[in-house]
Write a protein that holds these residues in place. Structure first.
Motif, mmCIF file in Angstrom:
data_model
loop_
_atom_site.group_PDB
_atom_site.id
_atom_site.type_symbol
_atom_site.label_atom_id
_atom_site.label_comp_id
_atom_site.label_asym_id
_atom_site.label_seq_id
_atom_site.Cartn_x
_atom_site.Cartn_y
_atom_site.Cartn_z
ATOM 1 N N ILE A 197 10.963 13.841 -4.343
ATOM 2 C CA ILE A 197 11.548 14.138 -3.059
ATOM 3 C C ILE A 197 12.679 13.791 -2.663
ATOM 4 C CG2 ILE A 197 10.741 14.276 -0.610
ATOM 5 C CD1 ILE A 197 7.716 13.997 -1.500
ATOM 6 N N THR A 198 12.895 12.484 -2.993
ATOM 7 C CA THR A 198 14.075 11.667 -2.413
ATOM 8 C C THR A 198 15.085 11.529 -3.527
ATOM 9 O OG1 THR A 198 13.155 9.654 -3.009
ATOM 10 C CG2 THR A 198 12.476 10.645 -0.813
ATOM 11 N N GLY A 199 14.699 11.703 -4.649
ATOM 12 C CA GLY A 199 15.748 11.294 -5.587
ATOM 13 C C GLY A 199 15.985 9.999 -6.003
ATOM 14 N N GLN A 200 15.180 9.137 -5.362
ATOM 15 C CA GLN A 200 15.119 7.806 -5.437
ATOM 16 C C GLN A 200 13.983 7.147 -5.961
ATOM 17 O OE1 GLN A 200 16.841 5.535 -1.843
ATOM 18 N NE2 GLN A 200 17.194 7.706 -1.218
ATOM 19 N N ARG A 201 13.672 6.291 -6.911
ATOM 20 C CA ARG A 201 12.366 5.522 -7.191
ATOM 21 C C ARG A 201 12.621 4.229 -6.487
ATOM 22 N NH1 ARG A 201 9.416 7.591 -11.130
ATOM 23 N NH2 ARG A 201 7.772 6.173 -12.200
ATOM 24 N N PRO A 202 11.361 3.999 -5.641
ATOM 25 C CA PRO A 202 11.400 2.618 -4.926
ATOM 26 C C PRO A 202 11.049 1.619 -6.178
ATOM 27 C CG PRO A 202 9.719 4.059 -4.373
ATOM 28 C CD PRO A 202 10.393 4.926 -5.562
ATOM 29 N N PHE A 203 11.444 0.186 -5.751
ATOM 30 C CA PHE A 203 10.994 -0.683 -6.783
ATOM 31 C C PHE A 203 9.402 -0.842 -6.651
ATOM 32 C CE2 PHE A 203 14.883 -2.594 -7.817
ATOM 33 C CZ PHE A 203 16.076 -2.277 -6.865
ATOM 34 N N PHE A 204 8.592 -1.219 -7.661
ATOM 35 C CA PHE A 204 7.174 -1.204 -7.454
ATOM 36 C C PHE A 204 6.720 -2.439 -8.296
ATOM 37 C CE2 PHE A 204 2.872 -0.336 -7.155
ATOM 38 C CZ PHE A 204 2.368 -0.334 -8.328
ATOM 39 N N LEU A 261 3.343 10.939 11.625
ATOM 40 C CA LEU A 261 2.866 9.573 11.478
ATOM 41 C C LEU A 261 3.935 8.533 10.829
ATOM 42 C CD1 LEU A 261 0.725 7.917 12.683
ATOM 43 C CD2 LEU A 261 -0.626 8.429 10.255
ATOM 44 N N ALA A 262 4.433 9.305 9.517
ATOM 45 C CA ALA A 262 5.259 8.410 8.673
ATOM 46 C C ALA A 262 6.415 8.390 9.360
ATOM 47 C CB ALA A 262 5.433 9.117 7.449
ATOM 48 N N LYS A 263 6.948 9.232 10.194
ATOM 49 C CA LYS A 263 8.361 8.924 10.877
ATOM 50 C C LYS A 263 8.336 7.978 11.917
ATOM 51 C CE LYS A 263 9.743 13.905 9.997
ATOM 52 N NZ LYS A 263 11.118 13.614 9.174
ATOM 53 N N GLY A 296 0.748 -1.257 -0.023
ATOM 54 C CA GLY A 296 -0.001 -0.060 0.041
ATOM 55 C C GLY A 296 0.788 1.227 -0.008
ATOM 56 N N GLY A 297 1.964 1.062 -0.531
ATOM 57 C CA GLY A 297 2.994 2.384 -0.539
ATOM 58 C C GLY A 297 2.641 3.334 -1.375
ATOM 59 N N MET A 298 1.603 3.061 -2.325
ATOM 60 C CA MET A 298 1.199 4.154 -3.175
ATOM 61 C C MET A 298 -0.007 5.121 -2.556
ATOM 62 S SD MET A 298 3.204 3.636 -5.840
ATOM 63 C CE MET A 298 2.662 4.089 -7.521
ATOM 64 N N GLY A 299 -0.315 4.649 -1.554
ATOM 65 C CA GLY A 299 -1.497 5.401 -0.777
ATOM 66 C C GLY A 299 -1.061 6.353 -0.178
ATOM 67 N N TYR A 300 -1.923 7.027 0.803
ATOM 68 C CA TYR A 300 -1.630 8.277 1.453
ATOM 69 C C TYR A 300 -0.409 8.255 2.401
ATOM 70 C CZ TYR A 300 -2.832 12.214 4.567
ATOM 71 O OH TYR A 300 -2.992 13.192 5.525
ATOM 72 N N ILE A 301 -0.806 7.206 3.482
ATOM 73 C CA ILE A 301 0.130 7.169 4.463
ATOM 74 C C ILE A 301 1.570 6.345 4.022
ATOM 75 C CG2 ILE A 301 0.562 6.435 7.077
ATOM 76 C CD1 ILE A 301 -2.540 6.687 7.283
ATOM 77 N N GLY A 302 1.206 5.151 3.211
ATOM 78 C CA GLY A 302 2.352 4.564 2.472
ATOM 79 C C GLY A 302 3.373 5.450 1.766
ATOM 80 N N SER A 303 2.858 6.190 1.278
ATOM 81 C CA SER A 303 3.761 7.007 0.265
ATOM 82 C C SER A 303 4.733 7.942 1.112
ATOM 83 C CB SER A 303 2.875 7.803 -0.837
ATOM 84 O OG SER A 303 2.058 8.608 -0.288
ATOM 85 N N HIS A 304 3.882 8.655 2.272
ATOM 86 C CA HIS A 304 4.861 9.472 3.068
ATOM 87 C C HIS A 304 5.906 8.676 3.948
ATOM 88 C CE1 HIS A 304 1.723 12.211 2.045
ATOM 89 N NE2 HIS A 304 2.391 13.140 2.322
ATOM 90 N N THR A 305 5.591 7.242 4.242
ATOM 91 C CA THR A 305 6.569 6.424 4.791
ATOM 92 C C THR A 305 7.593 6.072 4.022
ATOM 93 O OG1 THR A 305 4.472 5.595 6.198
ATOM 94 C CG2 THR A 305 6.592 4.408 6.196
ATOM 95 N N VAL A 306 7.121 5.856 2.677
ATOM 96 C CA VAL A 306 8.378 5.366 1.640
ATOM 97 C C VAL A 306 9.396 6.626 1.670
ATOM 98 C CG1 VAL A 306 8.872 5.047 -0.728
ATOM 99 C CG2 VAL A 306 6.917 3.803 0.407
ATOM 100 N N VAL A 307 8.858 7.710 1.620
ATOM 101 C CA VAL A 307 9.856 8.930 1.791
ATOM 102 C C VAL A 307 10.693 9.051 2.786
ATOM 103 C CG1 VAL A 307 9.802 11.554 1.991
ATOM 104 C CG2 VAL A 307 8.509 10.560 0.210
ATOM 105 N N LEU A 355 11.490 6.467 4.746
ATOM 106 C CA LEU A 355 12.251 5.225 4.863
ATOM 107 C C LEU A 355 13.515 5.462 3.932
ATOM 108 C CD1 LEU A 355 9.673 2.493 4.509
ATOM 109 C CD2 LEU A 355 11.199 2.625 6.688
ATOM 110 N N GLN A 356 13.194 6.157 2.702
ATOM 111 C CA GLN A 356 14.352 6.384 1.782
ATOM 112 C C GLN A 356 15.376 7.602 2.494
ATOM 113 O OE1 GLN A 356 12.335 7.305 -2.097
ATOM 114 N NE2 GLN A 356 12.848 5.336 -2.673
ATOM 115 N N SER A 357 14.808 8.594 2.982
ATOM 116 C CA SER A 357 15.683 9.416 3.518
ATOM 117 C C SER A 357 16.397 8.904 4.718
ATOM 118 C CB SER A 357 14.542 10.746 4.261
ATOM 119 O OG SER A 357 13.634 11.034 3.469
#
Ligand code: WQD
Length: 339
Positions: free
Chosen positions: A46-53, A239-241, A6-17, A19-21
Motif C-alpha cells: 500500500i505505502t511502498g515502505q516496509r516498517p521496522f519489525f 479509526l486508523a486516521k 500490535g502493529g501486525m493486527g487488524y487496527i494496528g496495521s491500518h494505523t501503520v499505513v 502513519l506512513q502515509s
C-alpha cells in the motif's frame, strides 16, 4: 520514529499505513500470536515502505528494554497489543490480566525514562457497559466491567491516568473505539481472525464465502426498532486516521492536560439486521442467517456522541456502513482467493 505495538493486527496495521502515509517512520512490535508476518507485505504494497519489525512479547521486560535501547528515537507510541476476545477473557481471566496489564506497565516504565513521551492507548466503548443515555459521551459513567477483557481496558485507563497525574513528561490519549469493521480499500490488509470469529462482520463474510454454515443472530427480542442489538460500526480506516491525528495532537503539544479521552465512532447506530441488509445490498449475496437466543453480556444499544473528537481532534468518520461492508467483503474474497 513511532512505535506501534500490535502493529501486525487488524487496527494496528491500518494505523501503520496511515502513519506512513503522513510521513512517519514506523517500528512495529508484535508477538504474532494473532497475526501473520505477511501483513508486512500488505503494508508495503500500500505505502511502498516496509516498517521496522521486531517479533517480541511485551511481557518479556528485558527484551522490551533492549528494544528501547536499540531504537533510541521513539517519539510516540500507539499501543494496540492486547488480547481482545470477550468470551475467551471470561474463560482465561489471568491470561488477559497478565497480557493486557503487565505489558502496559512495562511499556510505561520505558516511556517514563524519556524526557517527553507521547502515548496513545487503545481502549473500548465496552467501558461504558449499557450506558444510561444515548448517544454516549466521554462523560458517561464507566460501568462495572462485564468481562475481564473490558476490565483490562478500564484498569488500563486508570493506570495511565494515575501515571500521567505524577509524570508531566508523559502525555496520553485513550481512544474508546466503538465497533471497528471493514478493511483497507486496496484489499491488501484487513481483519484476519485465526479462530472462529466472535464478531458480527467477519462472521457474516465468512458465512457468505462458505467458511461458516449459517450466521446466528443473537436475539431479536430486544427493545429496538427491529428487535436486534444496535452498535456504532466504524470503518477501520476512519479509526486508523483518528490515531494519527491524536498522536499529532501530542507531538505538537496541543493537548489539554496530559490525559485525554475520546470516543471514536460514527455517531450512528445500526442494528444487526441493518448490517446484514447492508452486506446483502453491497455484495448481491443472500446471507444464510437464523434468529437464535440472546448472547450473554450483550448490551442492547451503544453508539457514540462524536462531538468531542469532531471538534477537538477535528476528525470525523467519512466511510458509510455500506463502504465498510463492501471493503470487508472484498477482503474476504481476496484472502479466500474467490471471485
Ligand atoms: C455486535 C452485535 C451481537 C456475532 C465486541 C467487544 C468490543 C469490541 C468489538 C474489542 C451484537 C451480534 C455478533 C454473531 C450476532 N472488541 N452478533 N451474531 O459485542 O458489540 O463488541 O467487539 O475491542 O470491546 O465487546 O461486537 O461484533 O461481537 O457483536 O448476532 O455471530 O452483533 O449480539 O449485538 P460487540 P460483536
Amino acid at each position: 520514529m513511532i512505535l506501534v505495538t500490535g502493529g501486525m493486527g487488524y487496527i494496528g496495521s491500518h494505523t501503520v499505513v496511515e502513519l506512513q502515509s503522513e510521513g512517519y517512520e514506523v517500528a512495529i512490535i508484535d508477538n504474532l500470536s494473532n497475526s501473520s508476518i505477511t501483513v508486512l507485505d500488505g503494508i508495503e504494497a500500500i505505502t511502498g515502505q516496509r516498517p521496522f519489525f521486531e517479533q517480541l512479547d511485551l511481557r518479556e521486560k528485558s527484551k522490551l528494554q533492549d528494544f528501547f535501547a536499540k531504537y533510541g528515537n521513539i517519539e510516540g507510541v500507539i499501543h494496540f497489543s492486547a488480547s481482545k476476545a470477550v468470551g475467551e477473557s471470561v474463560k482465561k481471566p489471568l491470561l488477559y490480566y497478565e497480557n493486557n496489564l503487565n505489558a502496559l506497565v512495562y511499556l510505561l516504565q520505558e516511556l517514563l525514562k524519556k524526557s517527553k513521551a507521547n502515548f496513545i492507548f487503545s481502549s473500548s466503548c465496552t467501558v461504558y457497559g449499557q450506558a444510561d443515555e444515548l448517544p454516549i459521551t466521554e462523560g458517561a459513567p464507566v460501568k462495572p466491567a462485564e468481562s475481564p477483557y473490558g476490565n483490562t481496558k478500564q484498569i488500563g485507563e486508570e493506570i495511565i491516568q494515575d501515571i500521567c497525574n505524577v509524570n508531566p513528561n508523559l502525555s496520553a490519549i485513550a481512544l474508546r473505539y466503538f465497533n471497528p469493521i471493514g478493511a483497507h480499500p486496496s484489499a491488501q490488509i484487513g481483519e484476519f481472525p485465526l479462530e472462529v470469529p466472535q464478531n458480527l462482520v467477519p462472521f457474516i463474510t465468512q458465512t457468505a464465502i462458505g467458511l461458516r454454515k449459517q450466521l446466528s443472530v443473537f436475539g431479536n427480542d430486544y427493545p429496538t426498532t427491529d428487535g436486534t442489538c444496535i452498535r456504532d460500526y466504524i470503518h477501520v480506516v476512519d479509526l486508523a486516521k483518528a490515531h494519527v491525528v491524536s498522536l499529532q495532537r501530542l507531538l505538537e503539544n496541543k493537548n489539554d492536560g496530559n490525559y485525554e479521552v475520546f470516543n471514536l465512532g460514527t455517531g450512528k447506530g445500526s442494528s444487526v439486521l441493518e448490517v446484514i441488509q447492508s452486506f446483502e445490498r453491497v455484495s448481491g449475496e443472500q446471507l444464510n442467517f437464523k434468529i437464535m437466543n440472546r448472547r450473554r453480556g450483550d448490551v442492547v444499544q451503544a453508539y457514540a456522541d462524536t462531538t468531542k473528537a469532531n471538534k477537538i481532534l477535528r476528525w470525523i468518520s467519512k466511510y458509510s456502513l455500506d463502504d465498510a461492508m463492501r471493503s470487508a467483503w472484498e477482503w474476504e474474497k481476496k484472502i479466500r482467493n474467490s471471485n
